[in-house]
Design an enzyme around this catalytic site. Structure first.
Site, PDB file in Angstrom:
ATOM      1  CG  ASP A 136      -1.920  -1.111   1.230  1.00  0.00           C
ATOM      2  OD1 ASP A 136      -1.734  -2.084   0.472  1.00  0.00           O
ATOM      3  OD2 ASP A 136      -2.899  -1.015   1.997  1.00  0.00           O
ATOM      4  CG  HIS A 138      -3.141   4.019   1.723  1.00  0.00           C
ATOM      5  ND1 HIS A 138      -4.408   4.076   1.194  1.00  0.00           N
ATOM      6  CD2 HIS A 138      -3.054   2.814   2.357  1.00  0.00           C
ATOM      7  CE1 HIS A 138      -5.064   2.966   1.499  1.00  0.00           C
ATOM      8  NE2 HIS A 138      -4.259   2.178   2.191  1.00  0.00           N
ATOM      9  CG  HIS A 197      -8.694   2.427  -0.480  1.00  0.00           C
ATOM     10  ND1 HIS A 197      -9.249   3.508   0.174  1.00  0.00           N
ATOM     11  CD2 HIS A 197      -8.536   1.473   0.473  1.00  0.00           C
ATOM     12  CE1 HIS A 197      -9.403   3.232   1.448  1.00  0.00           C
ATOM     13  NE2 HIS A 197      -8.979   1.998   1.662  1.00  0.00           N
ATOM     14  CG  HIS A 249      -5.114  -4.635  -2.322  1.00  0.00           C
ATOM     15  ND1 HIS A 249      -4.101  -3.801  -1.911  1.00  0.00           N
ATOM     16  CD2 HIS A 249      -6.180  -4.331  -1.524  1.00  0.00           C
ATOM     17  CE1 HIS A 249      -4.526  -3.021  -0.937  1.00  0.00           C
ATOM     18  NE2 HIS A 249      -5.781  -3.319  -0.688  1.00  0.00           N
TER      19      HIS A 249
END
Length: 486
Positions: A136, A138, A197, A249
């Site tokens: 990740d 982010h 996401h 993921h």
């Protein structure tokens, strides 16, 4: 979660690493994730959900043209994409904001250019080493640019990104544009998987869509958000490296362990690649599991021995509360646990799945349980072993969870969770990591076929050199000093 658990020691060793489900960062994040998951109930099973994807494209292009009539959106030439990537790369290294020329029309051109590139990738990639894996990110764009500079830009280096590029961090837009431009320039050495996401039903409840509206205004921001949703739905879902390392993921699906789904690795790849793009998925299918599921012993808290696991959803909820009470022992932990497990009880119609080969279903080892996030499953070591045996897979690498030490090996050391955002969300003082897979190994080997490189934000941004081309000379840590002598 108490303040003491929000802060983590970046100098902790791998043996004492702490792992958290990202849905439990704090109460606000918990509310956002529950709200996002409800979108799957409300929209994912309706035909109108397709409007979040392909049907948005004409309206987006028309809107962009109206707002910027002098430069209608088109596709990028290679030299233009290279110049944009270099500009963005330097902004990341110099810790500057997004250049002003990245307006809605230019961003639309980038998305129009990368969409067919993503479309040409298989949903299940088959890759060879050496390759560097990121967990990740982010929105930590500056760290991404710095790492690319240190490790080496493609095509000299191959990269596989495991999803979750947006939300929570400060520069989601820059992160996505950087990876998309890299994919346009180097499609055979840059591979960008989809995370949970990378879905408008999720990022509209966090900060990515809000960032777009803040930067470009409400109308253009929402239009760009819809176009991003269209393009992100073309991303690959998983990858297999050297025929032995399964990467995604989230994690596994109970569908994979059933003979009707696929009986060998070739059939598994063909089944996943049979998905039509853009990939639209519902809450209870294997695509959702690839993006959302978690290994059981990393789900919130360590659970008891597998043979002591719950046989029903109610037992699972009660057991989870007891474990939290025994391990945390904080005032209010019981109410917190009950609040979390209330989401699980909504899965009363979801059957607990056992190994297909079990002689006594629901009586020995439960391989799959409802995920405390409220969507998909958590899977056990037994489920992973069944998956590896069926498809001749030796290892699994995934993201999806905050890991304070940058990585965590679970389920008998065969499943690695990777997290590549140091100083996560500007409030966790965590170490991050990337993984380089250099070669292959036998199924009997207990040593993972790769090496971890860990870093803190300060040590990464303060590093003034670059690493050697030979990955076997890379250090285990990117040290907080100007240069490393070899």
């Amino acid at each position: 979660m108490s303040a003491s658990r929000k802060r983590t020691d970046s100098s902790s060793s791998s043996s004492s690493s702490s792992t958290f489900d990202e849905s439990e960062d704090d109460s606000d994040e918990d509310v956002l994730e529950r709200r996002a998951i409800r979108e799957f109930d409300n929209k994912a099973d309706q035909a109108a959900s397709a409007l979040l994807y392909e049907a948005e494209l004409p309206r987006i292009n028309n809107s962009a043209a109206r707002n910027k009539p002098a430069a209608a959106a088109t596709v990028l030439e290679y030299t233009e994409a290279l110049n944009l990537f270099n500009r963005l790369h330097m902004c990341g290294l110099q810790q500057r904001a997004l250049p002003s020329e990245f307006n809605p029309t230019l961003i639309t051109s980038i998305l129009n250019t990368v969409k067919p590139v993503f479309c040409s990738d298989a949903s299940c990639l088959q890759l060879s080493s050496p390759v560097v894996l990121f967990g990740d990110i982010h929105g930590e764009f500056q760290q991404l640019a710095k790492l690319t500079d240190i490790l080496g830009r493609p095509p000299g280096r191959s990269y596989l990104y495991l999803g979750d590029y947006v939300d929570r961090g400060p520069q989601s837009l820059e992160t996505l544009l950087y990876l998309m431009l890299m994919k346009i320039l180097h499609p055979t050495t840059t591979f960008v998987l989809r995370g949970n996401h990378e879905d408008r039903r999720v990022y509209r409840h966090f900060n990515f869509e809000n960032d777009l509206m803040r930067i470009f205004g409400t109308s253009q921001g929402q239009s760009l958000s819809g176009l991003f949703a269209t393009v992100l739905a073309y991303m690959p879902l998983c990858a297999i490296i050297n025929g032995e390392v399964f990467c995604c993921h989230g994690g596994l699906s109970p569908h994979f362990n059933h003979n009707r789904f696929a009986s060998c690795q070739k059939a598994l790849v063909e089944r996943i690649n049979a998905l039509s793009k853009p990939v639209l998925f519902r809450r209870h299918d294997f695509v959702a599991d690839l993006l959302w599921s978690d290994p059981l012993d990393l789900s919130d808290y360590q659970m008891p021995n597998l043979r002591a696991l719950a046989r029903t959803v109610d037992e699972w909820c009660d057991q989870r509360i007891r474990v939290i009470e025994s391990q945390v022992g904080k005032v209010g932990s019981v109410s917190r646990a009950r609040s979390q497990t209330s989401r699980v009880s909504n899965h009363s119609t979801m059957a607990l799945a056992n190994s297909e080969n079990s002689k006594e279903p629901i009586a020995t080892v439960v391989d799959w349980l409802p995920n405390p996030r409220g969507i998909s499953y958590v899977f056990s070591r037994s489920a992973l072993n069944e998956f590896m045996k069926r498809y001749k897979i030796n290892w699994m690498v995934r993201g999806h969870m905050f890991v304070s030490n940058g990585f965590n090996e679970s389920l008998g050391g065969r499943c690695m969770t990777l997290f590549s955002a140091a100083d996560y969300a500007q409030k966790y003082h965590n170490t991050a990591a990337v993984l380089v897979i250099e070669g292959t190994t036998s199924s009997s080997s207990r040593e993972f076929p790769g090496r971890i490189i860990r870093y803190t934000k300060n040590s990464l941004m303060g590093f003034g050199g670059s690493l050697p081309v030979e990955t076997n000379r890379w250090p285990r840590e990117i040290a907080n000093r100007a240069r490393v002598n070899y």
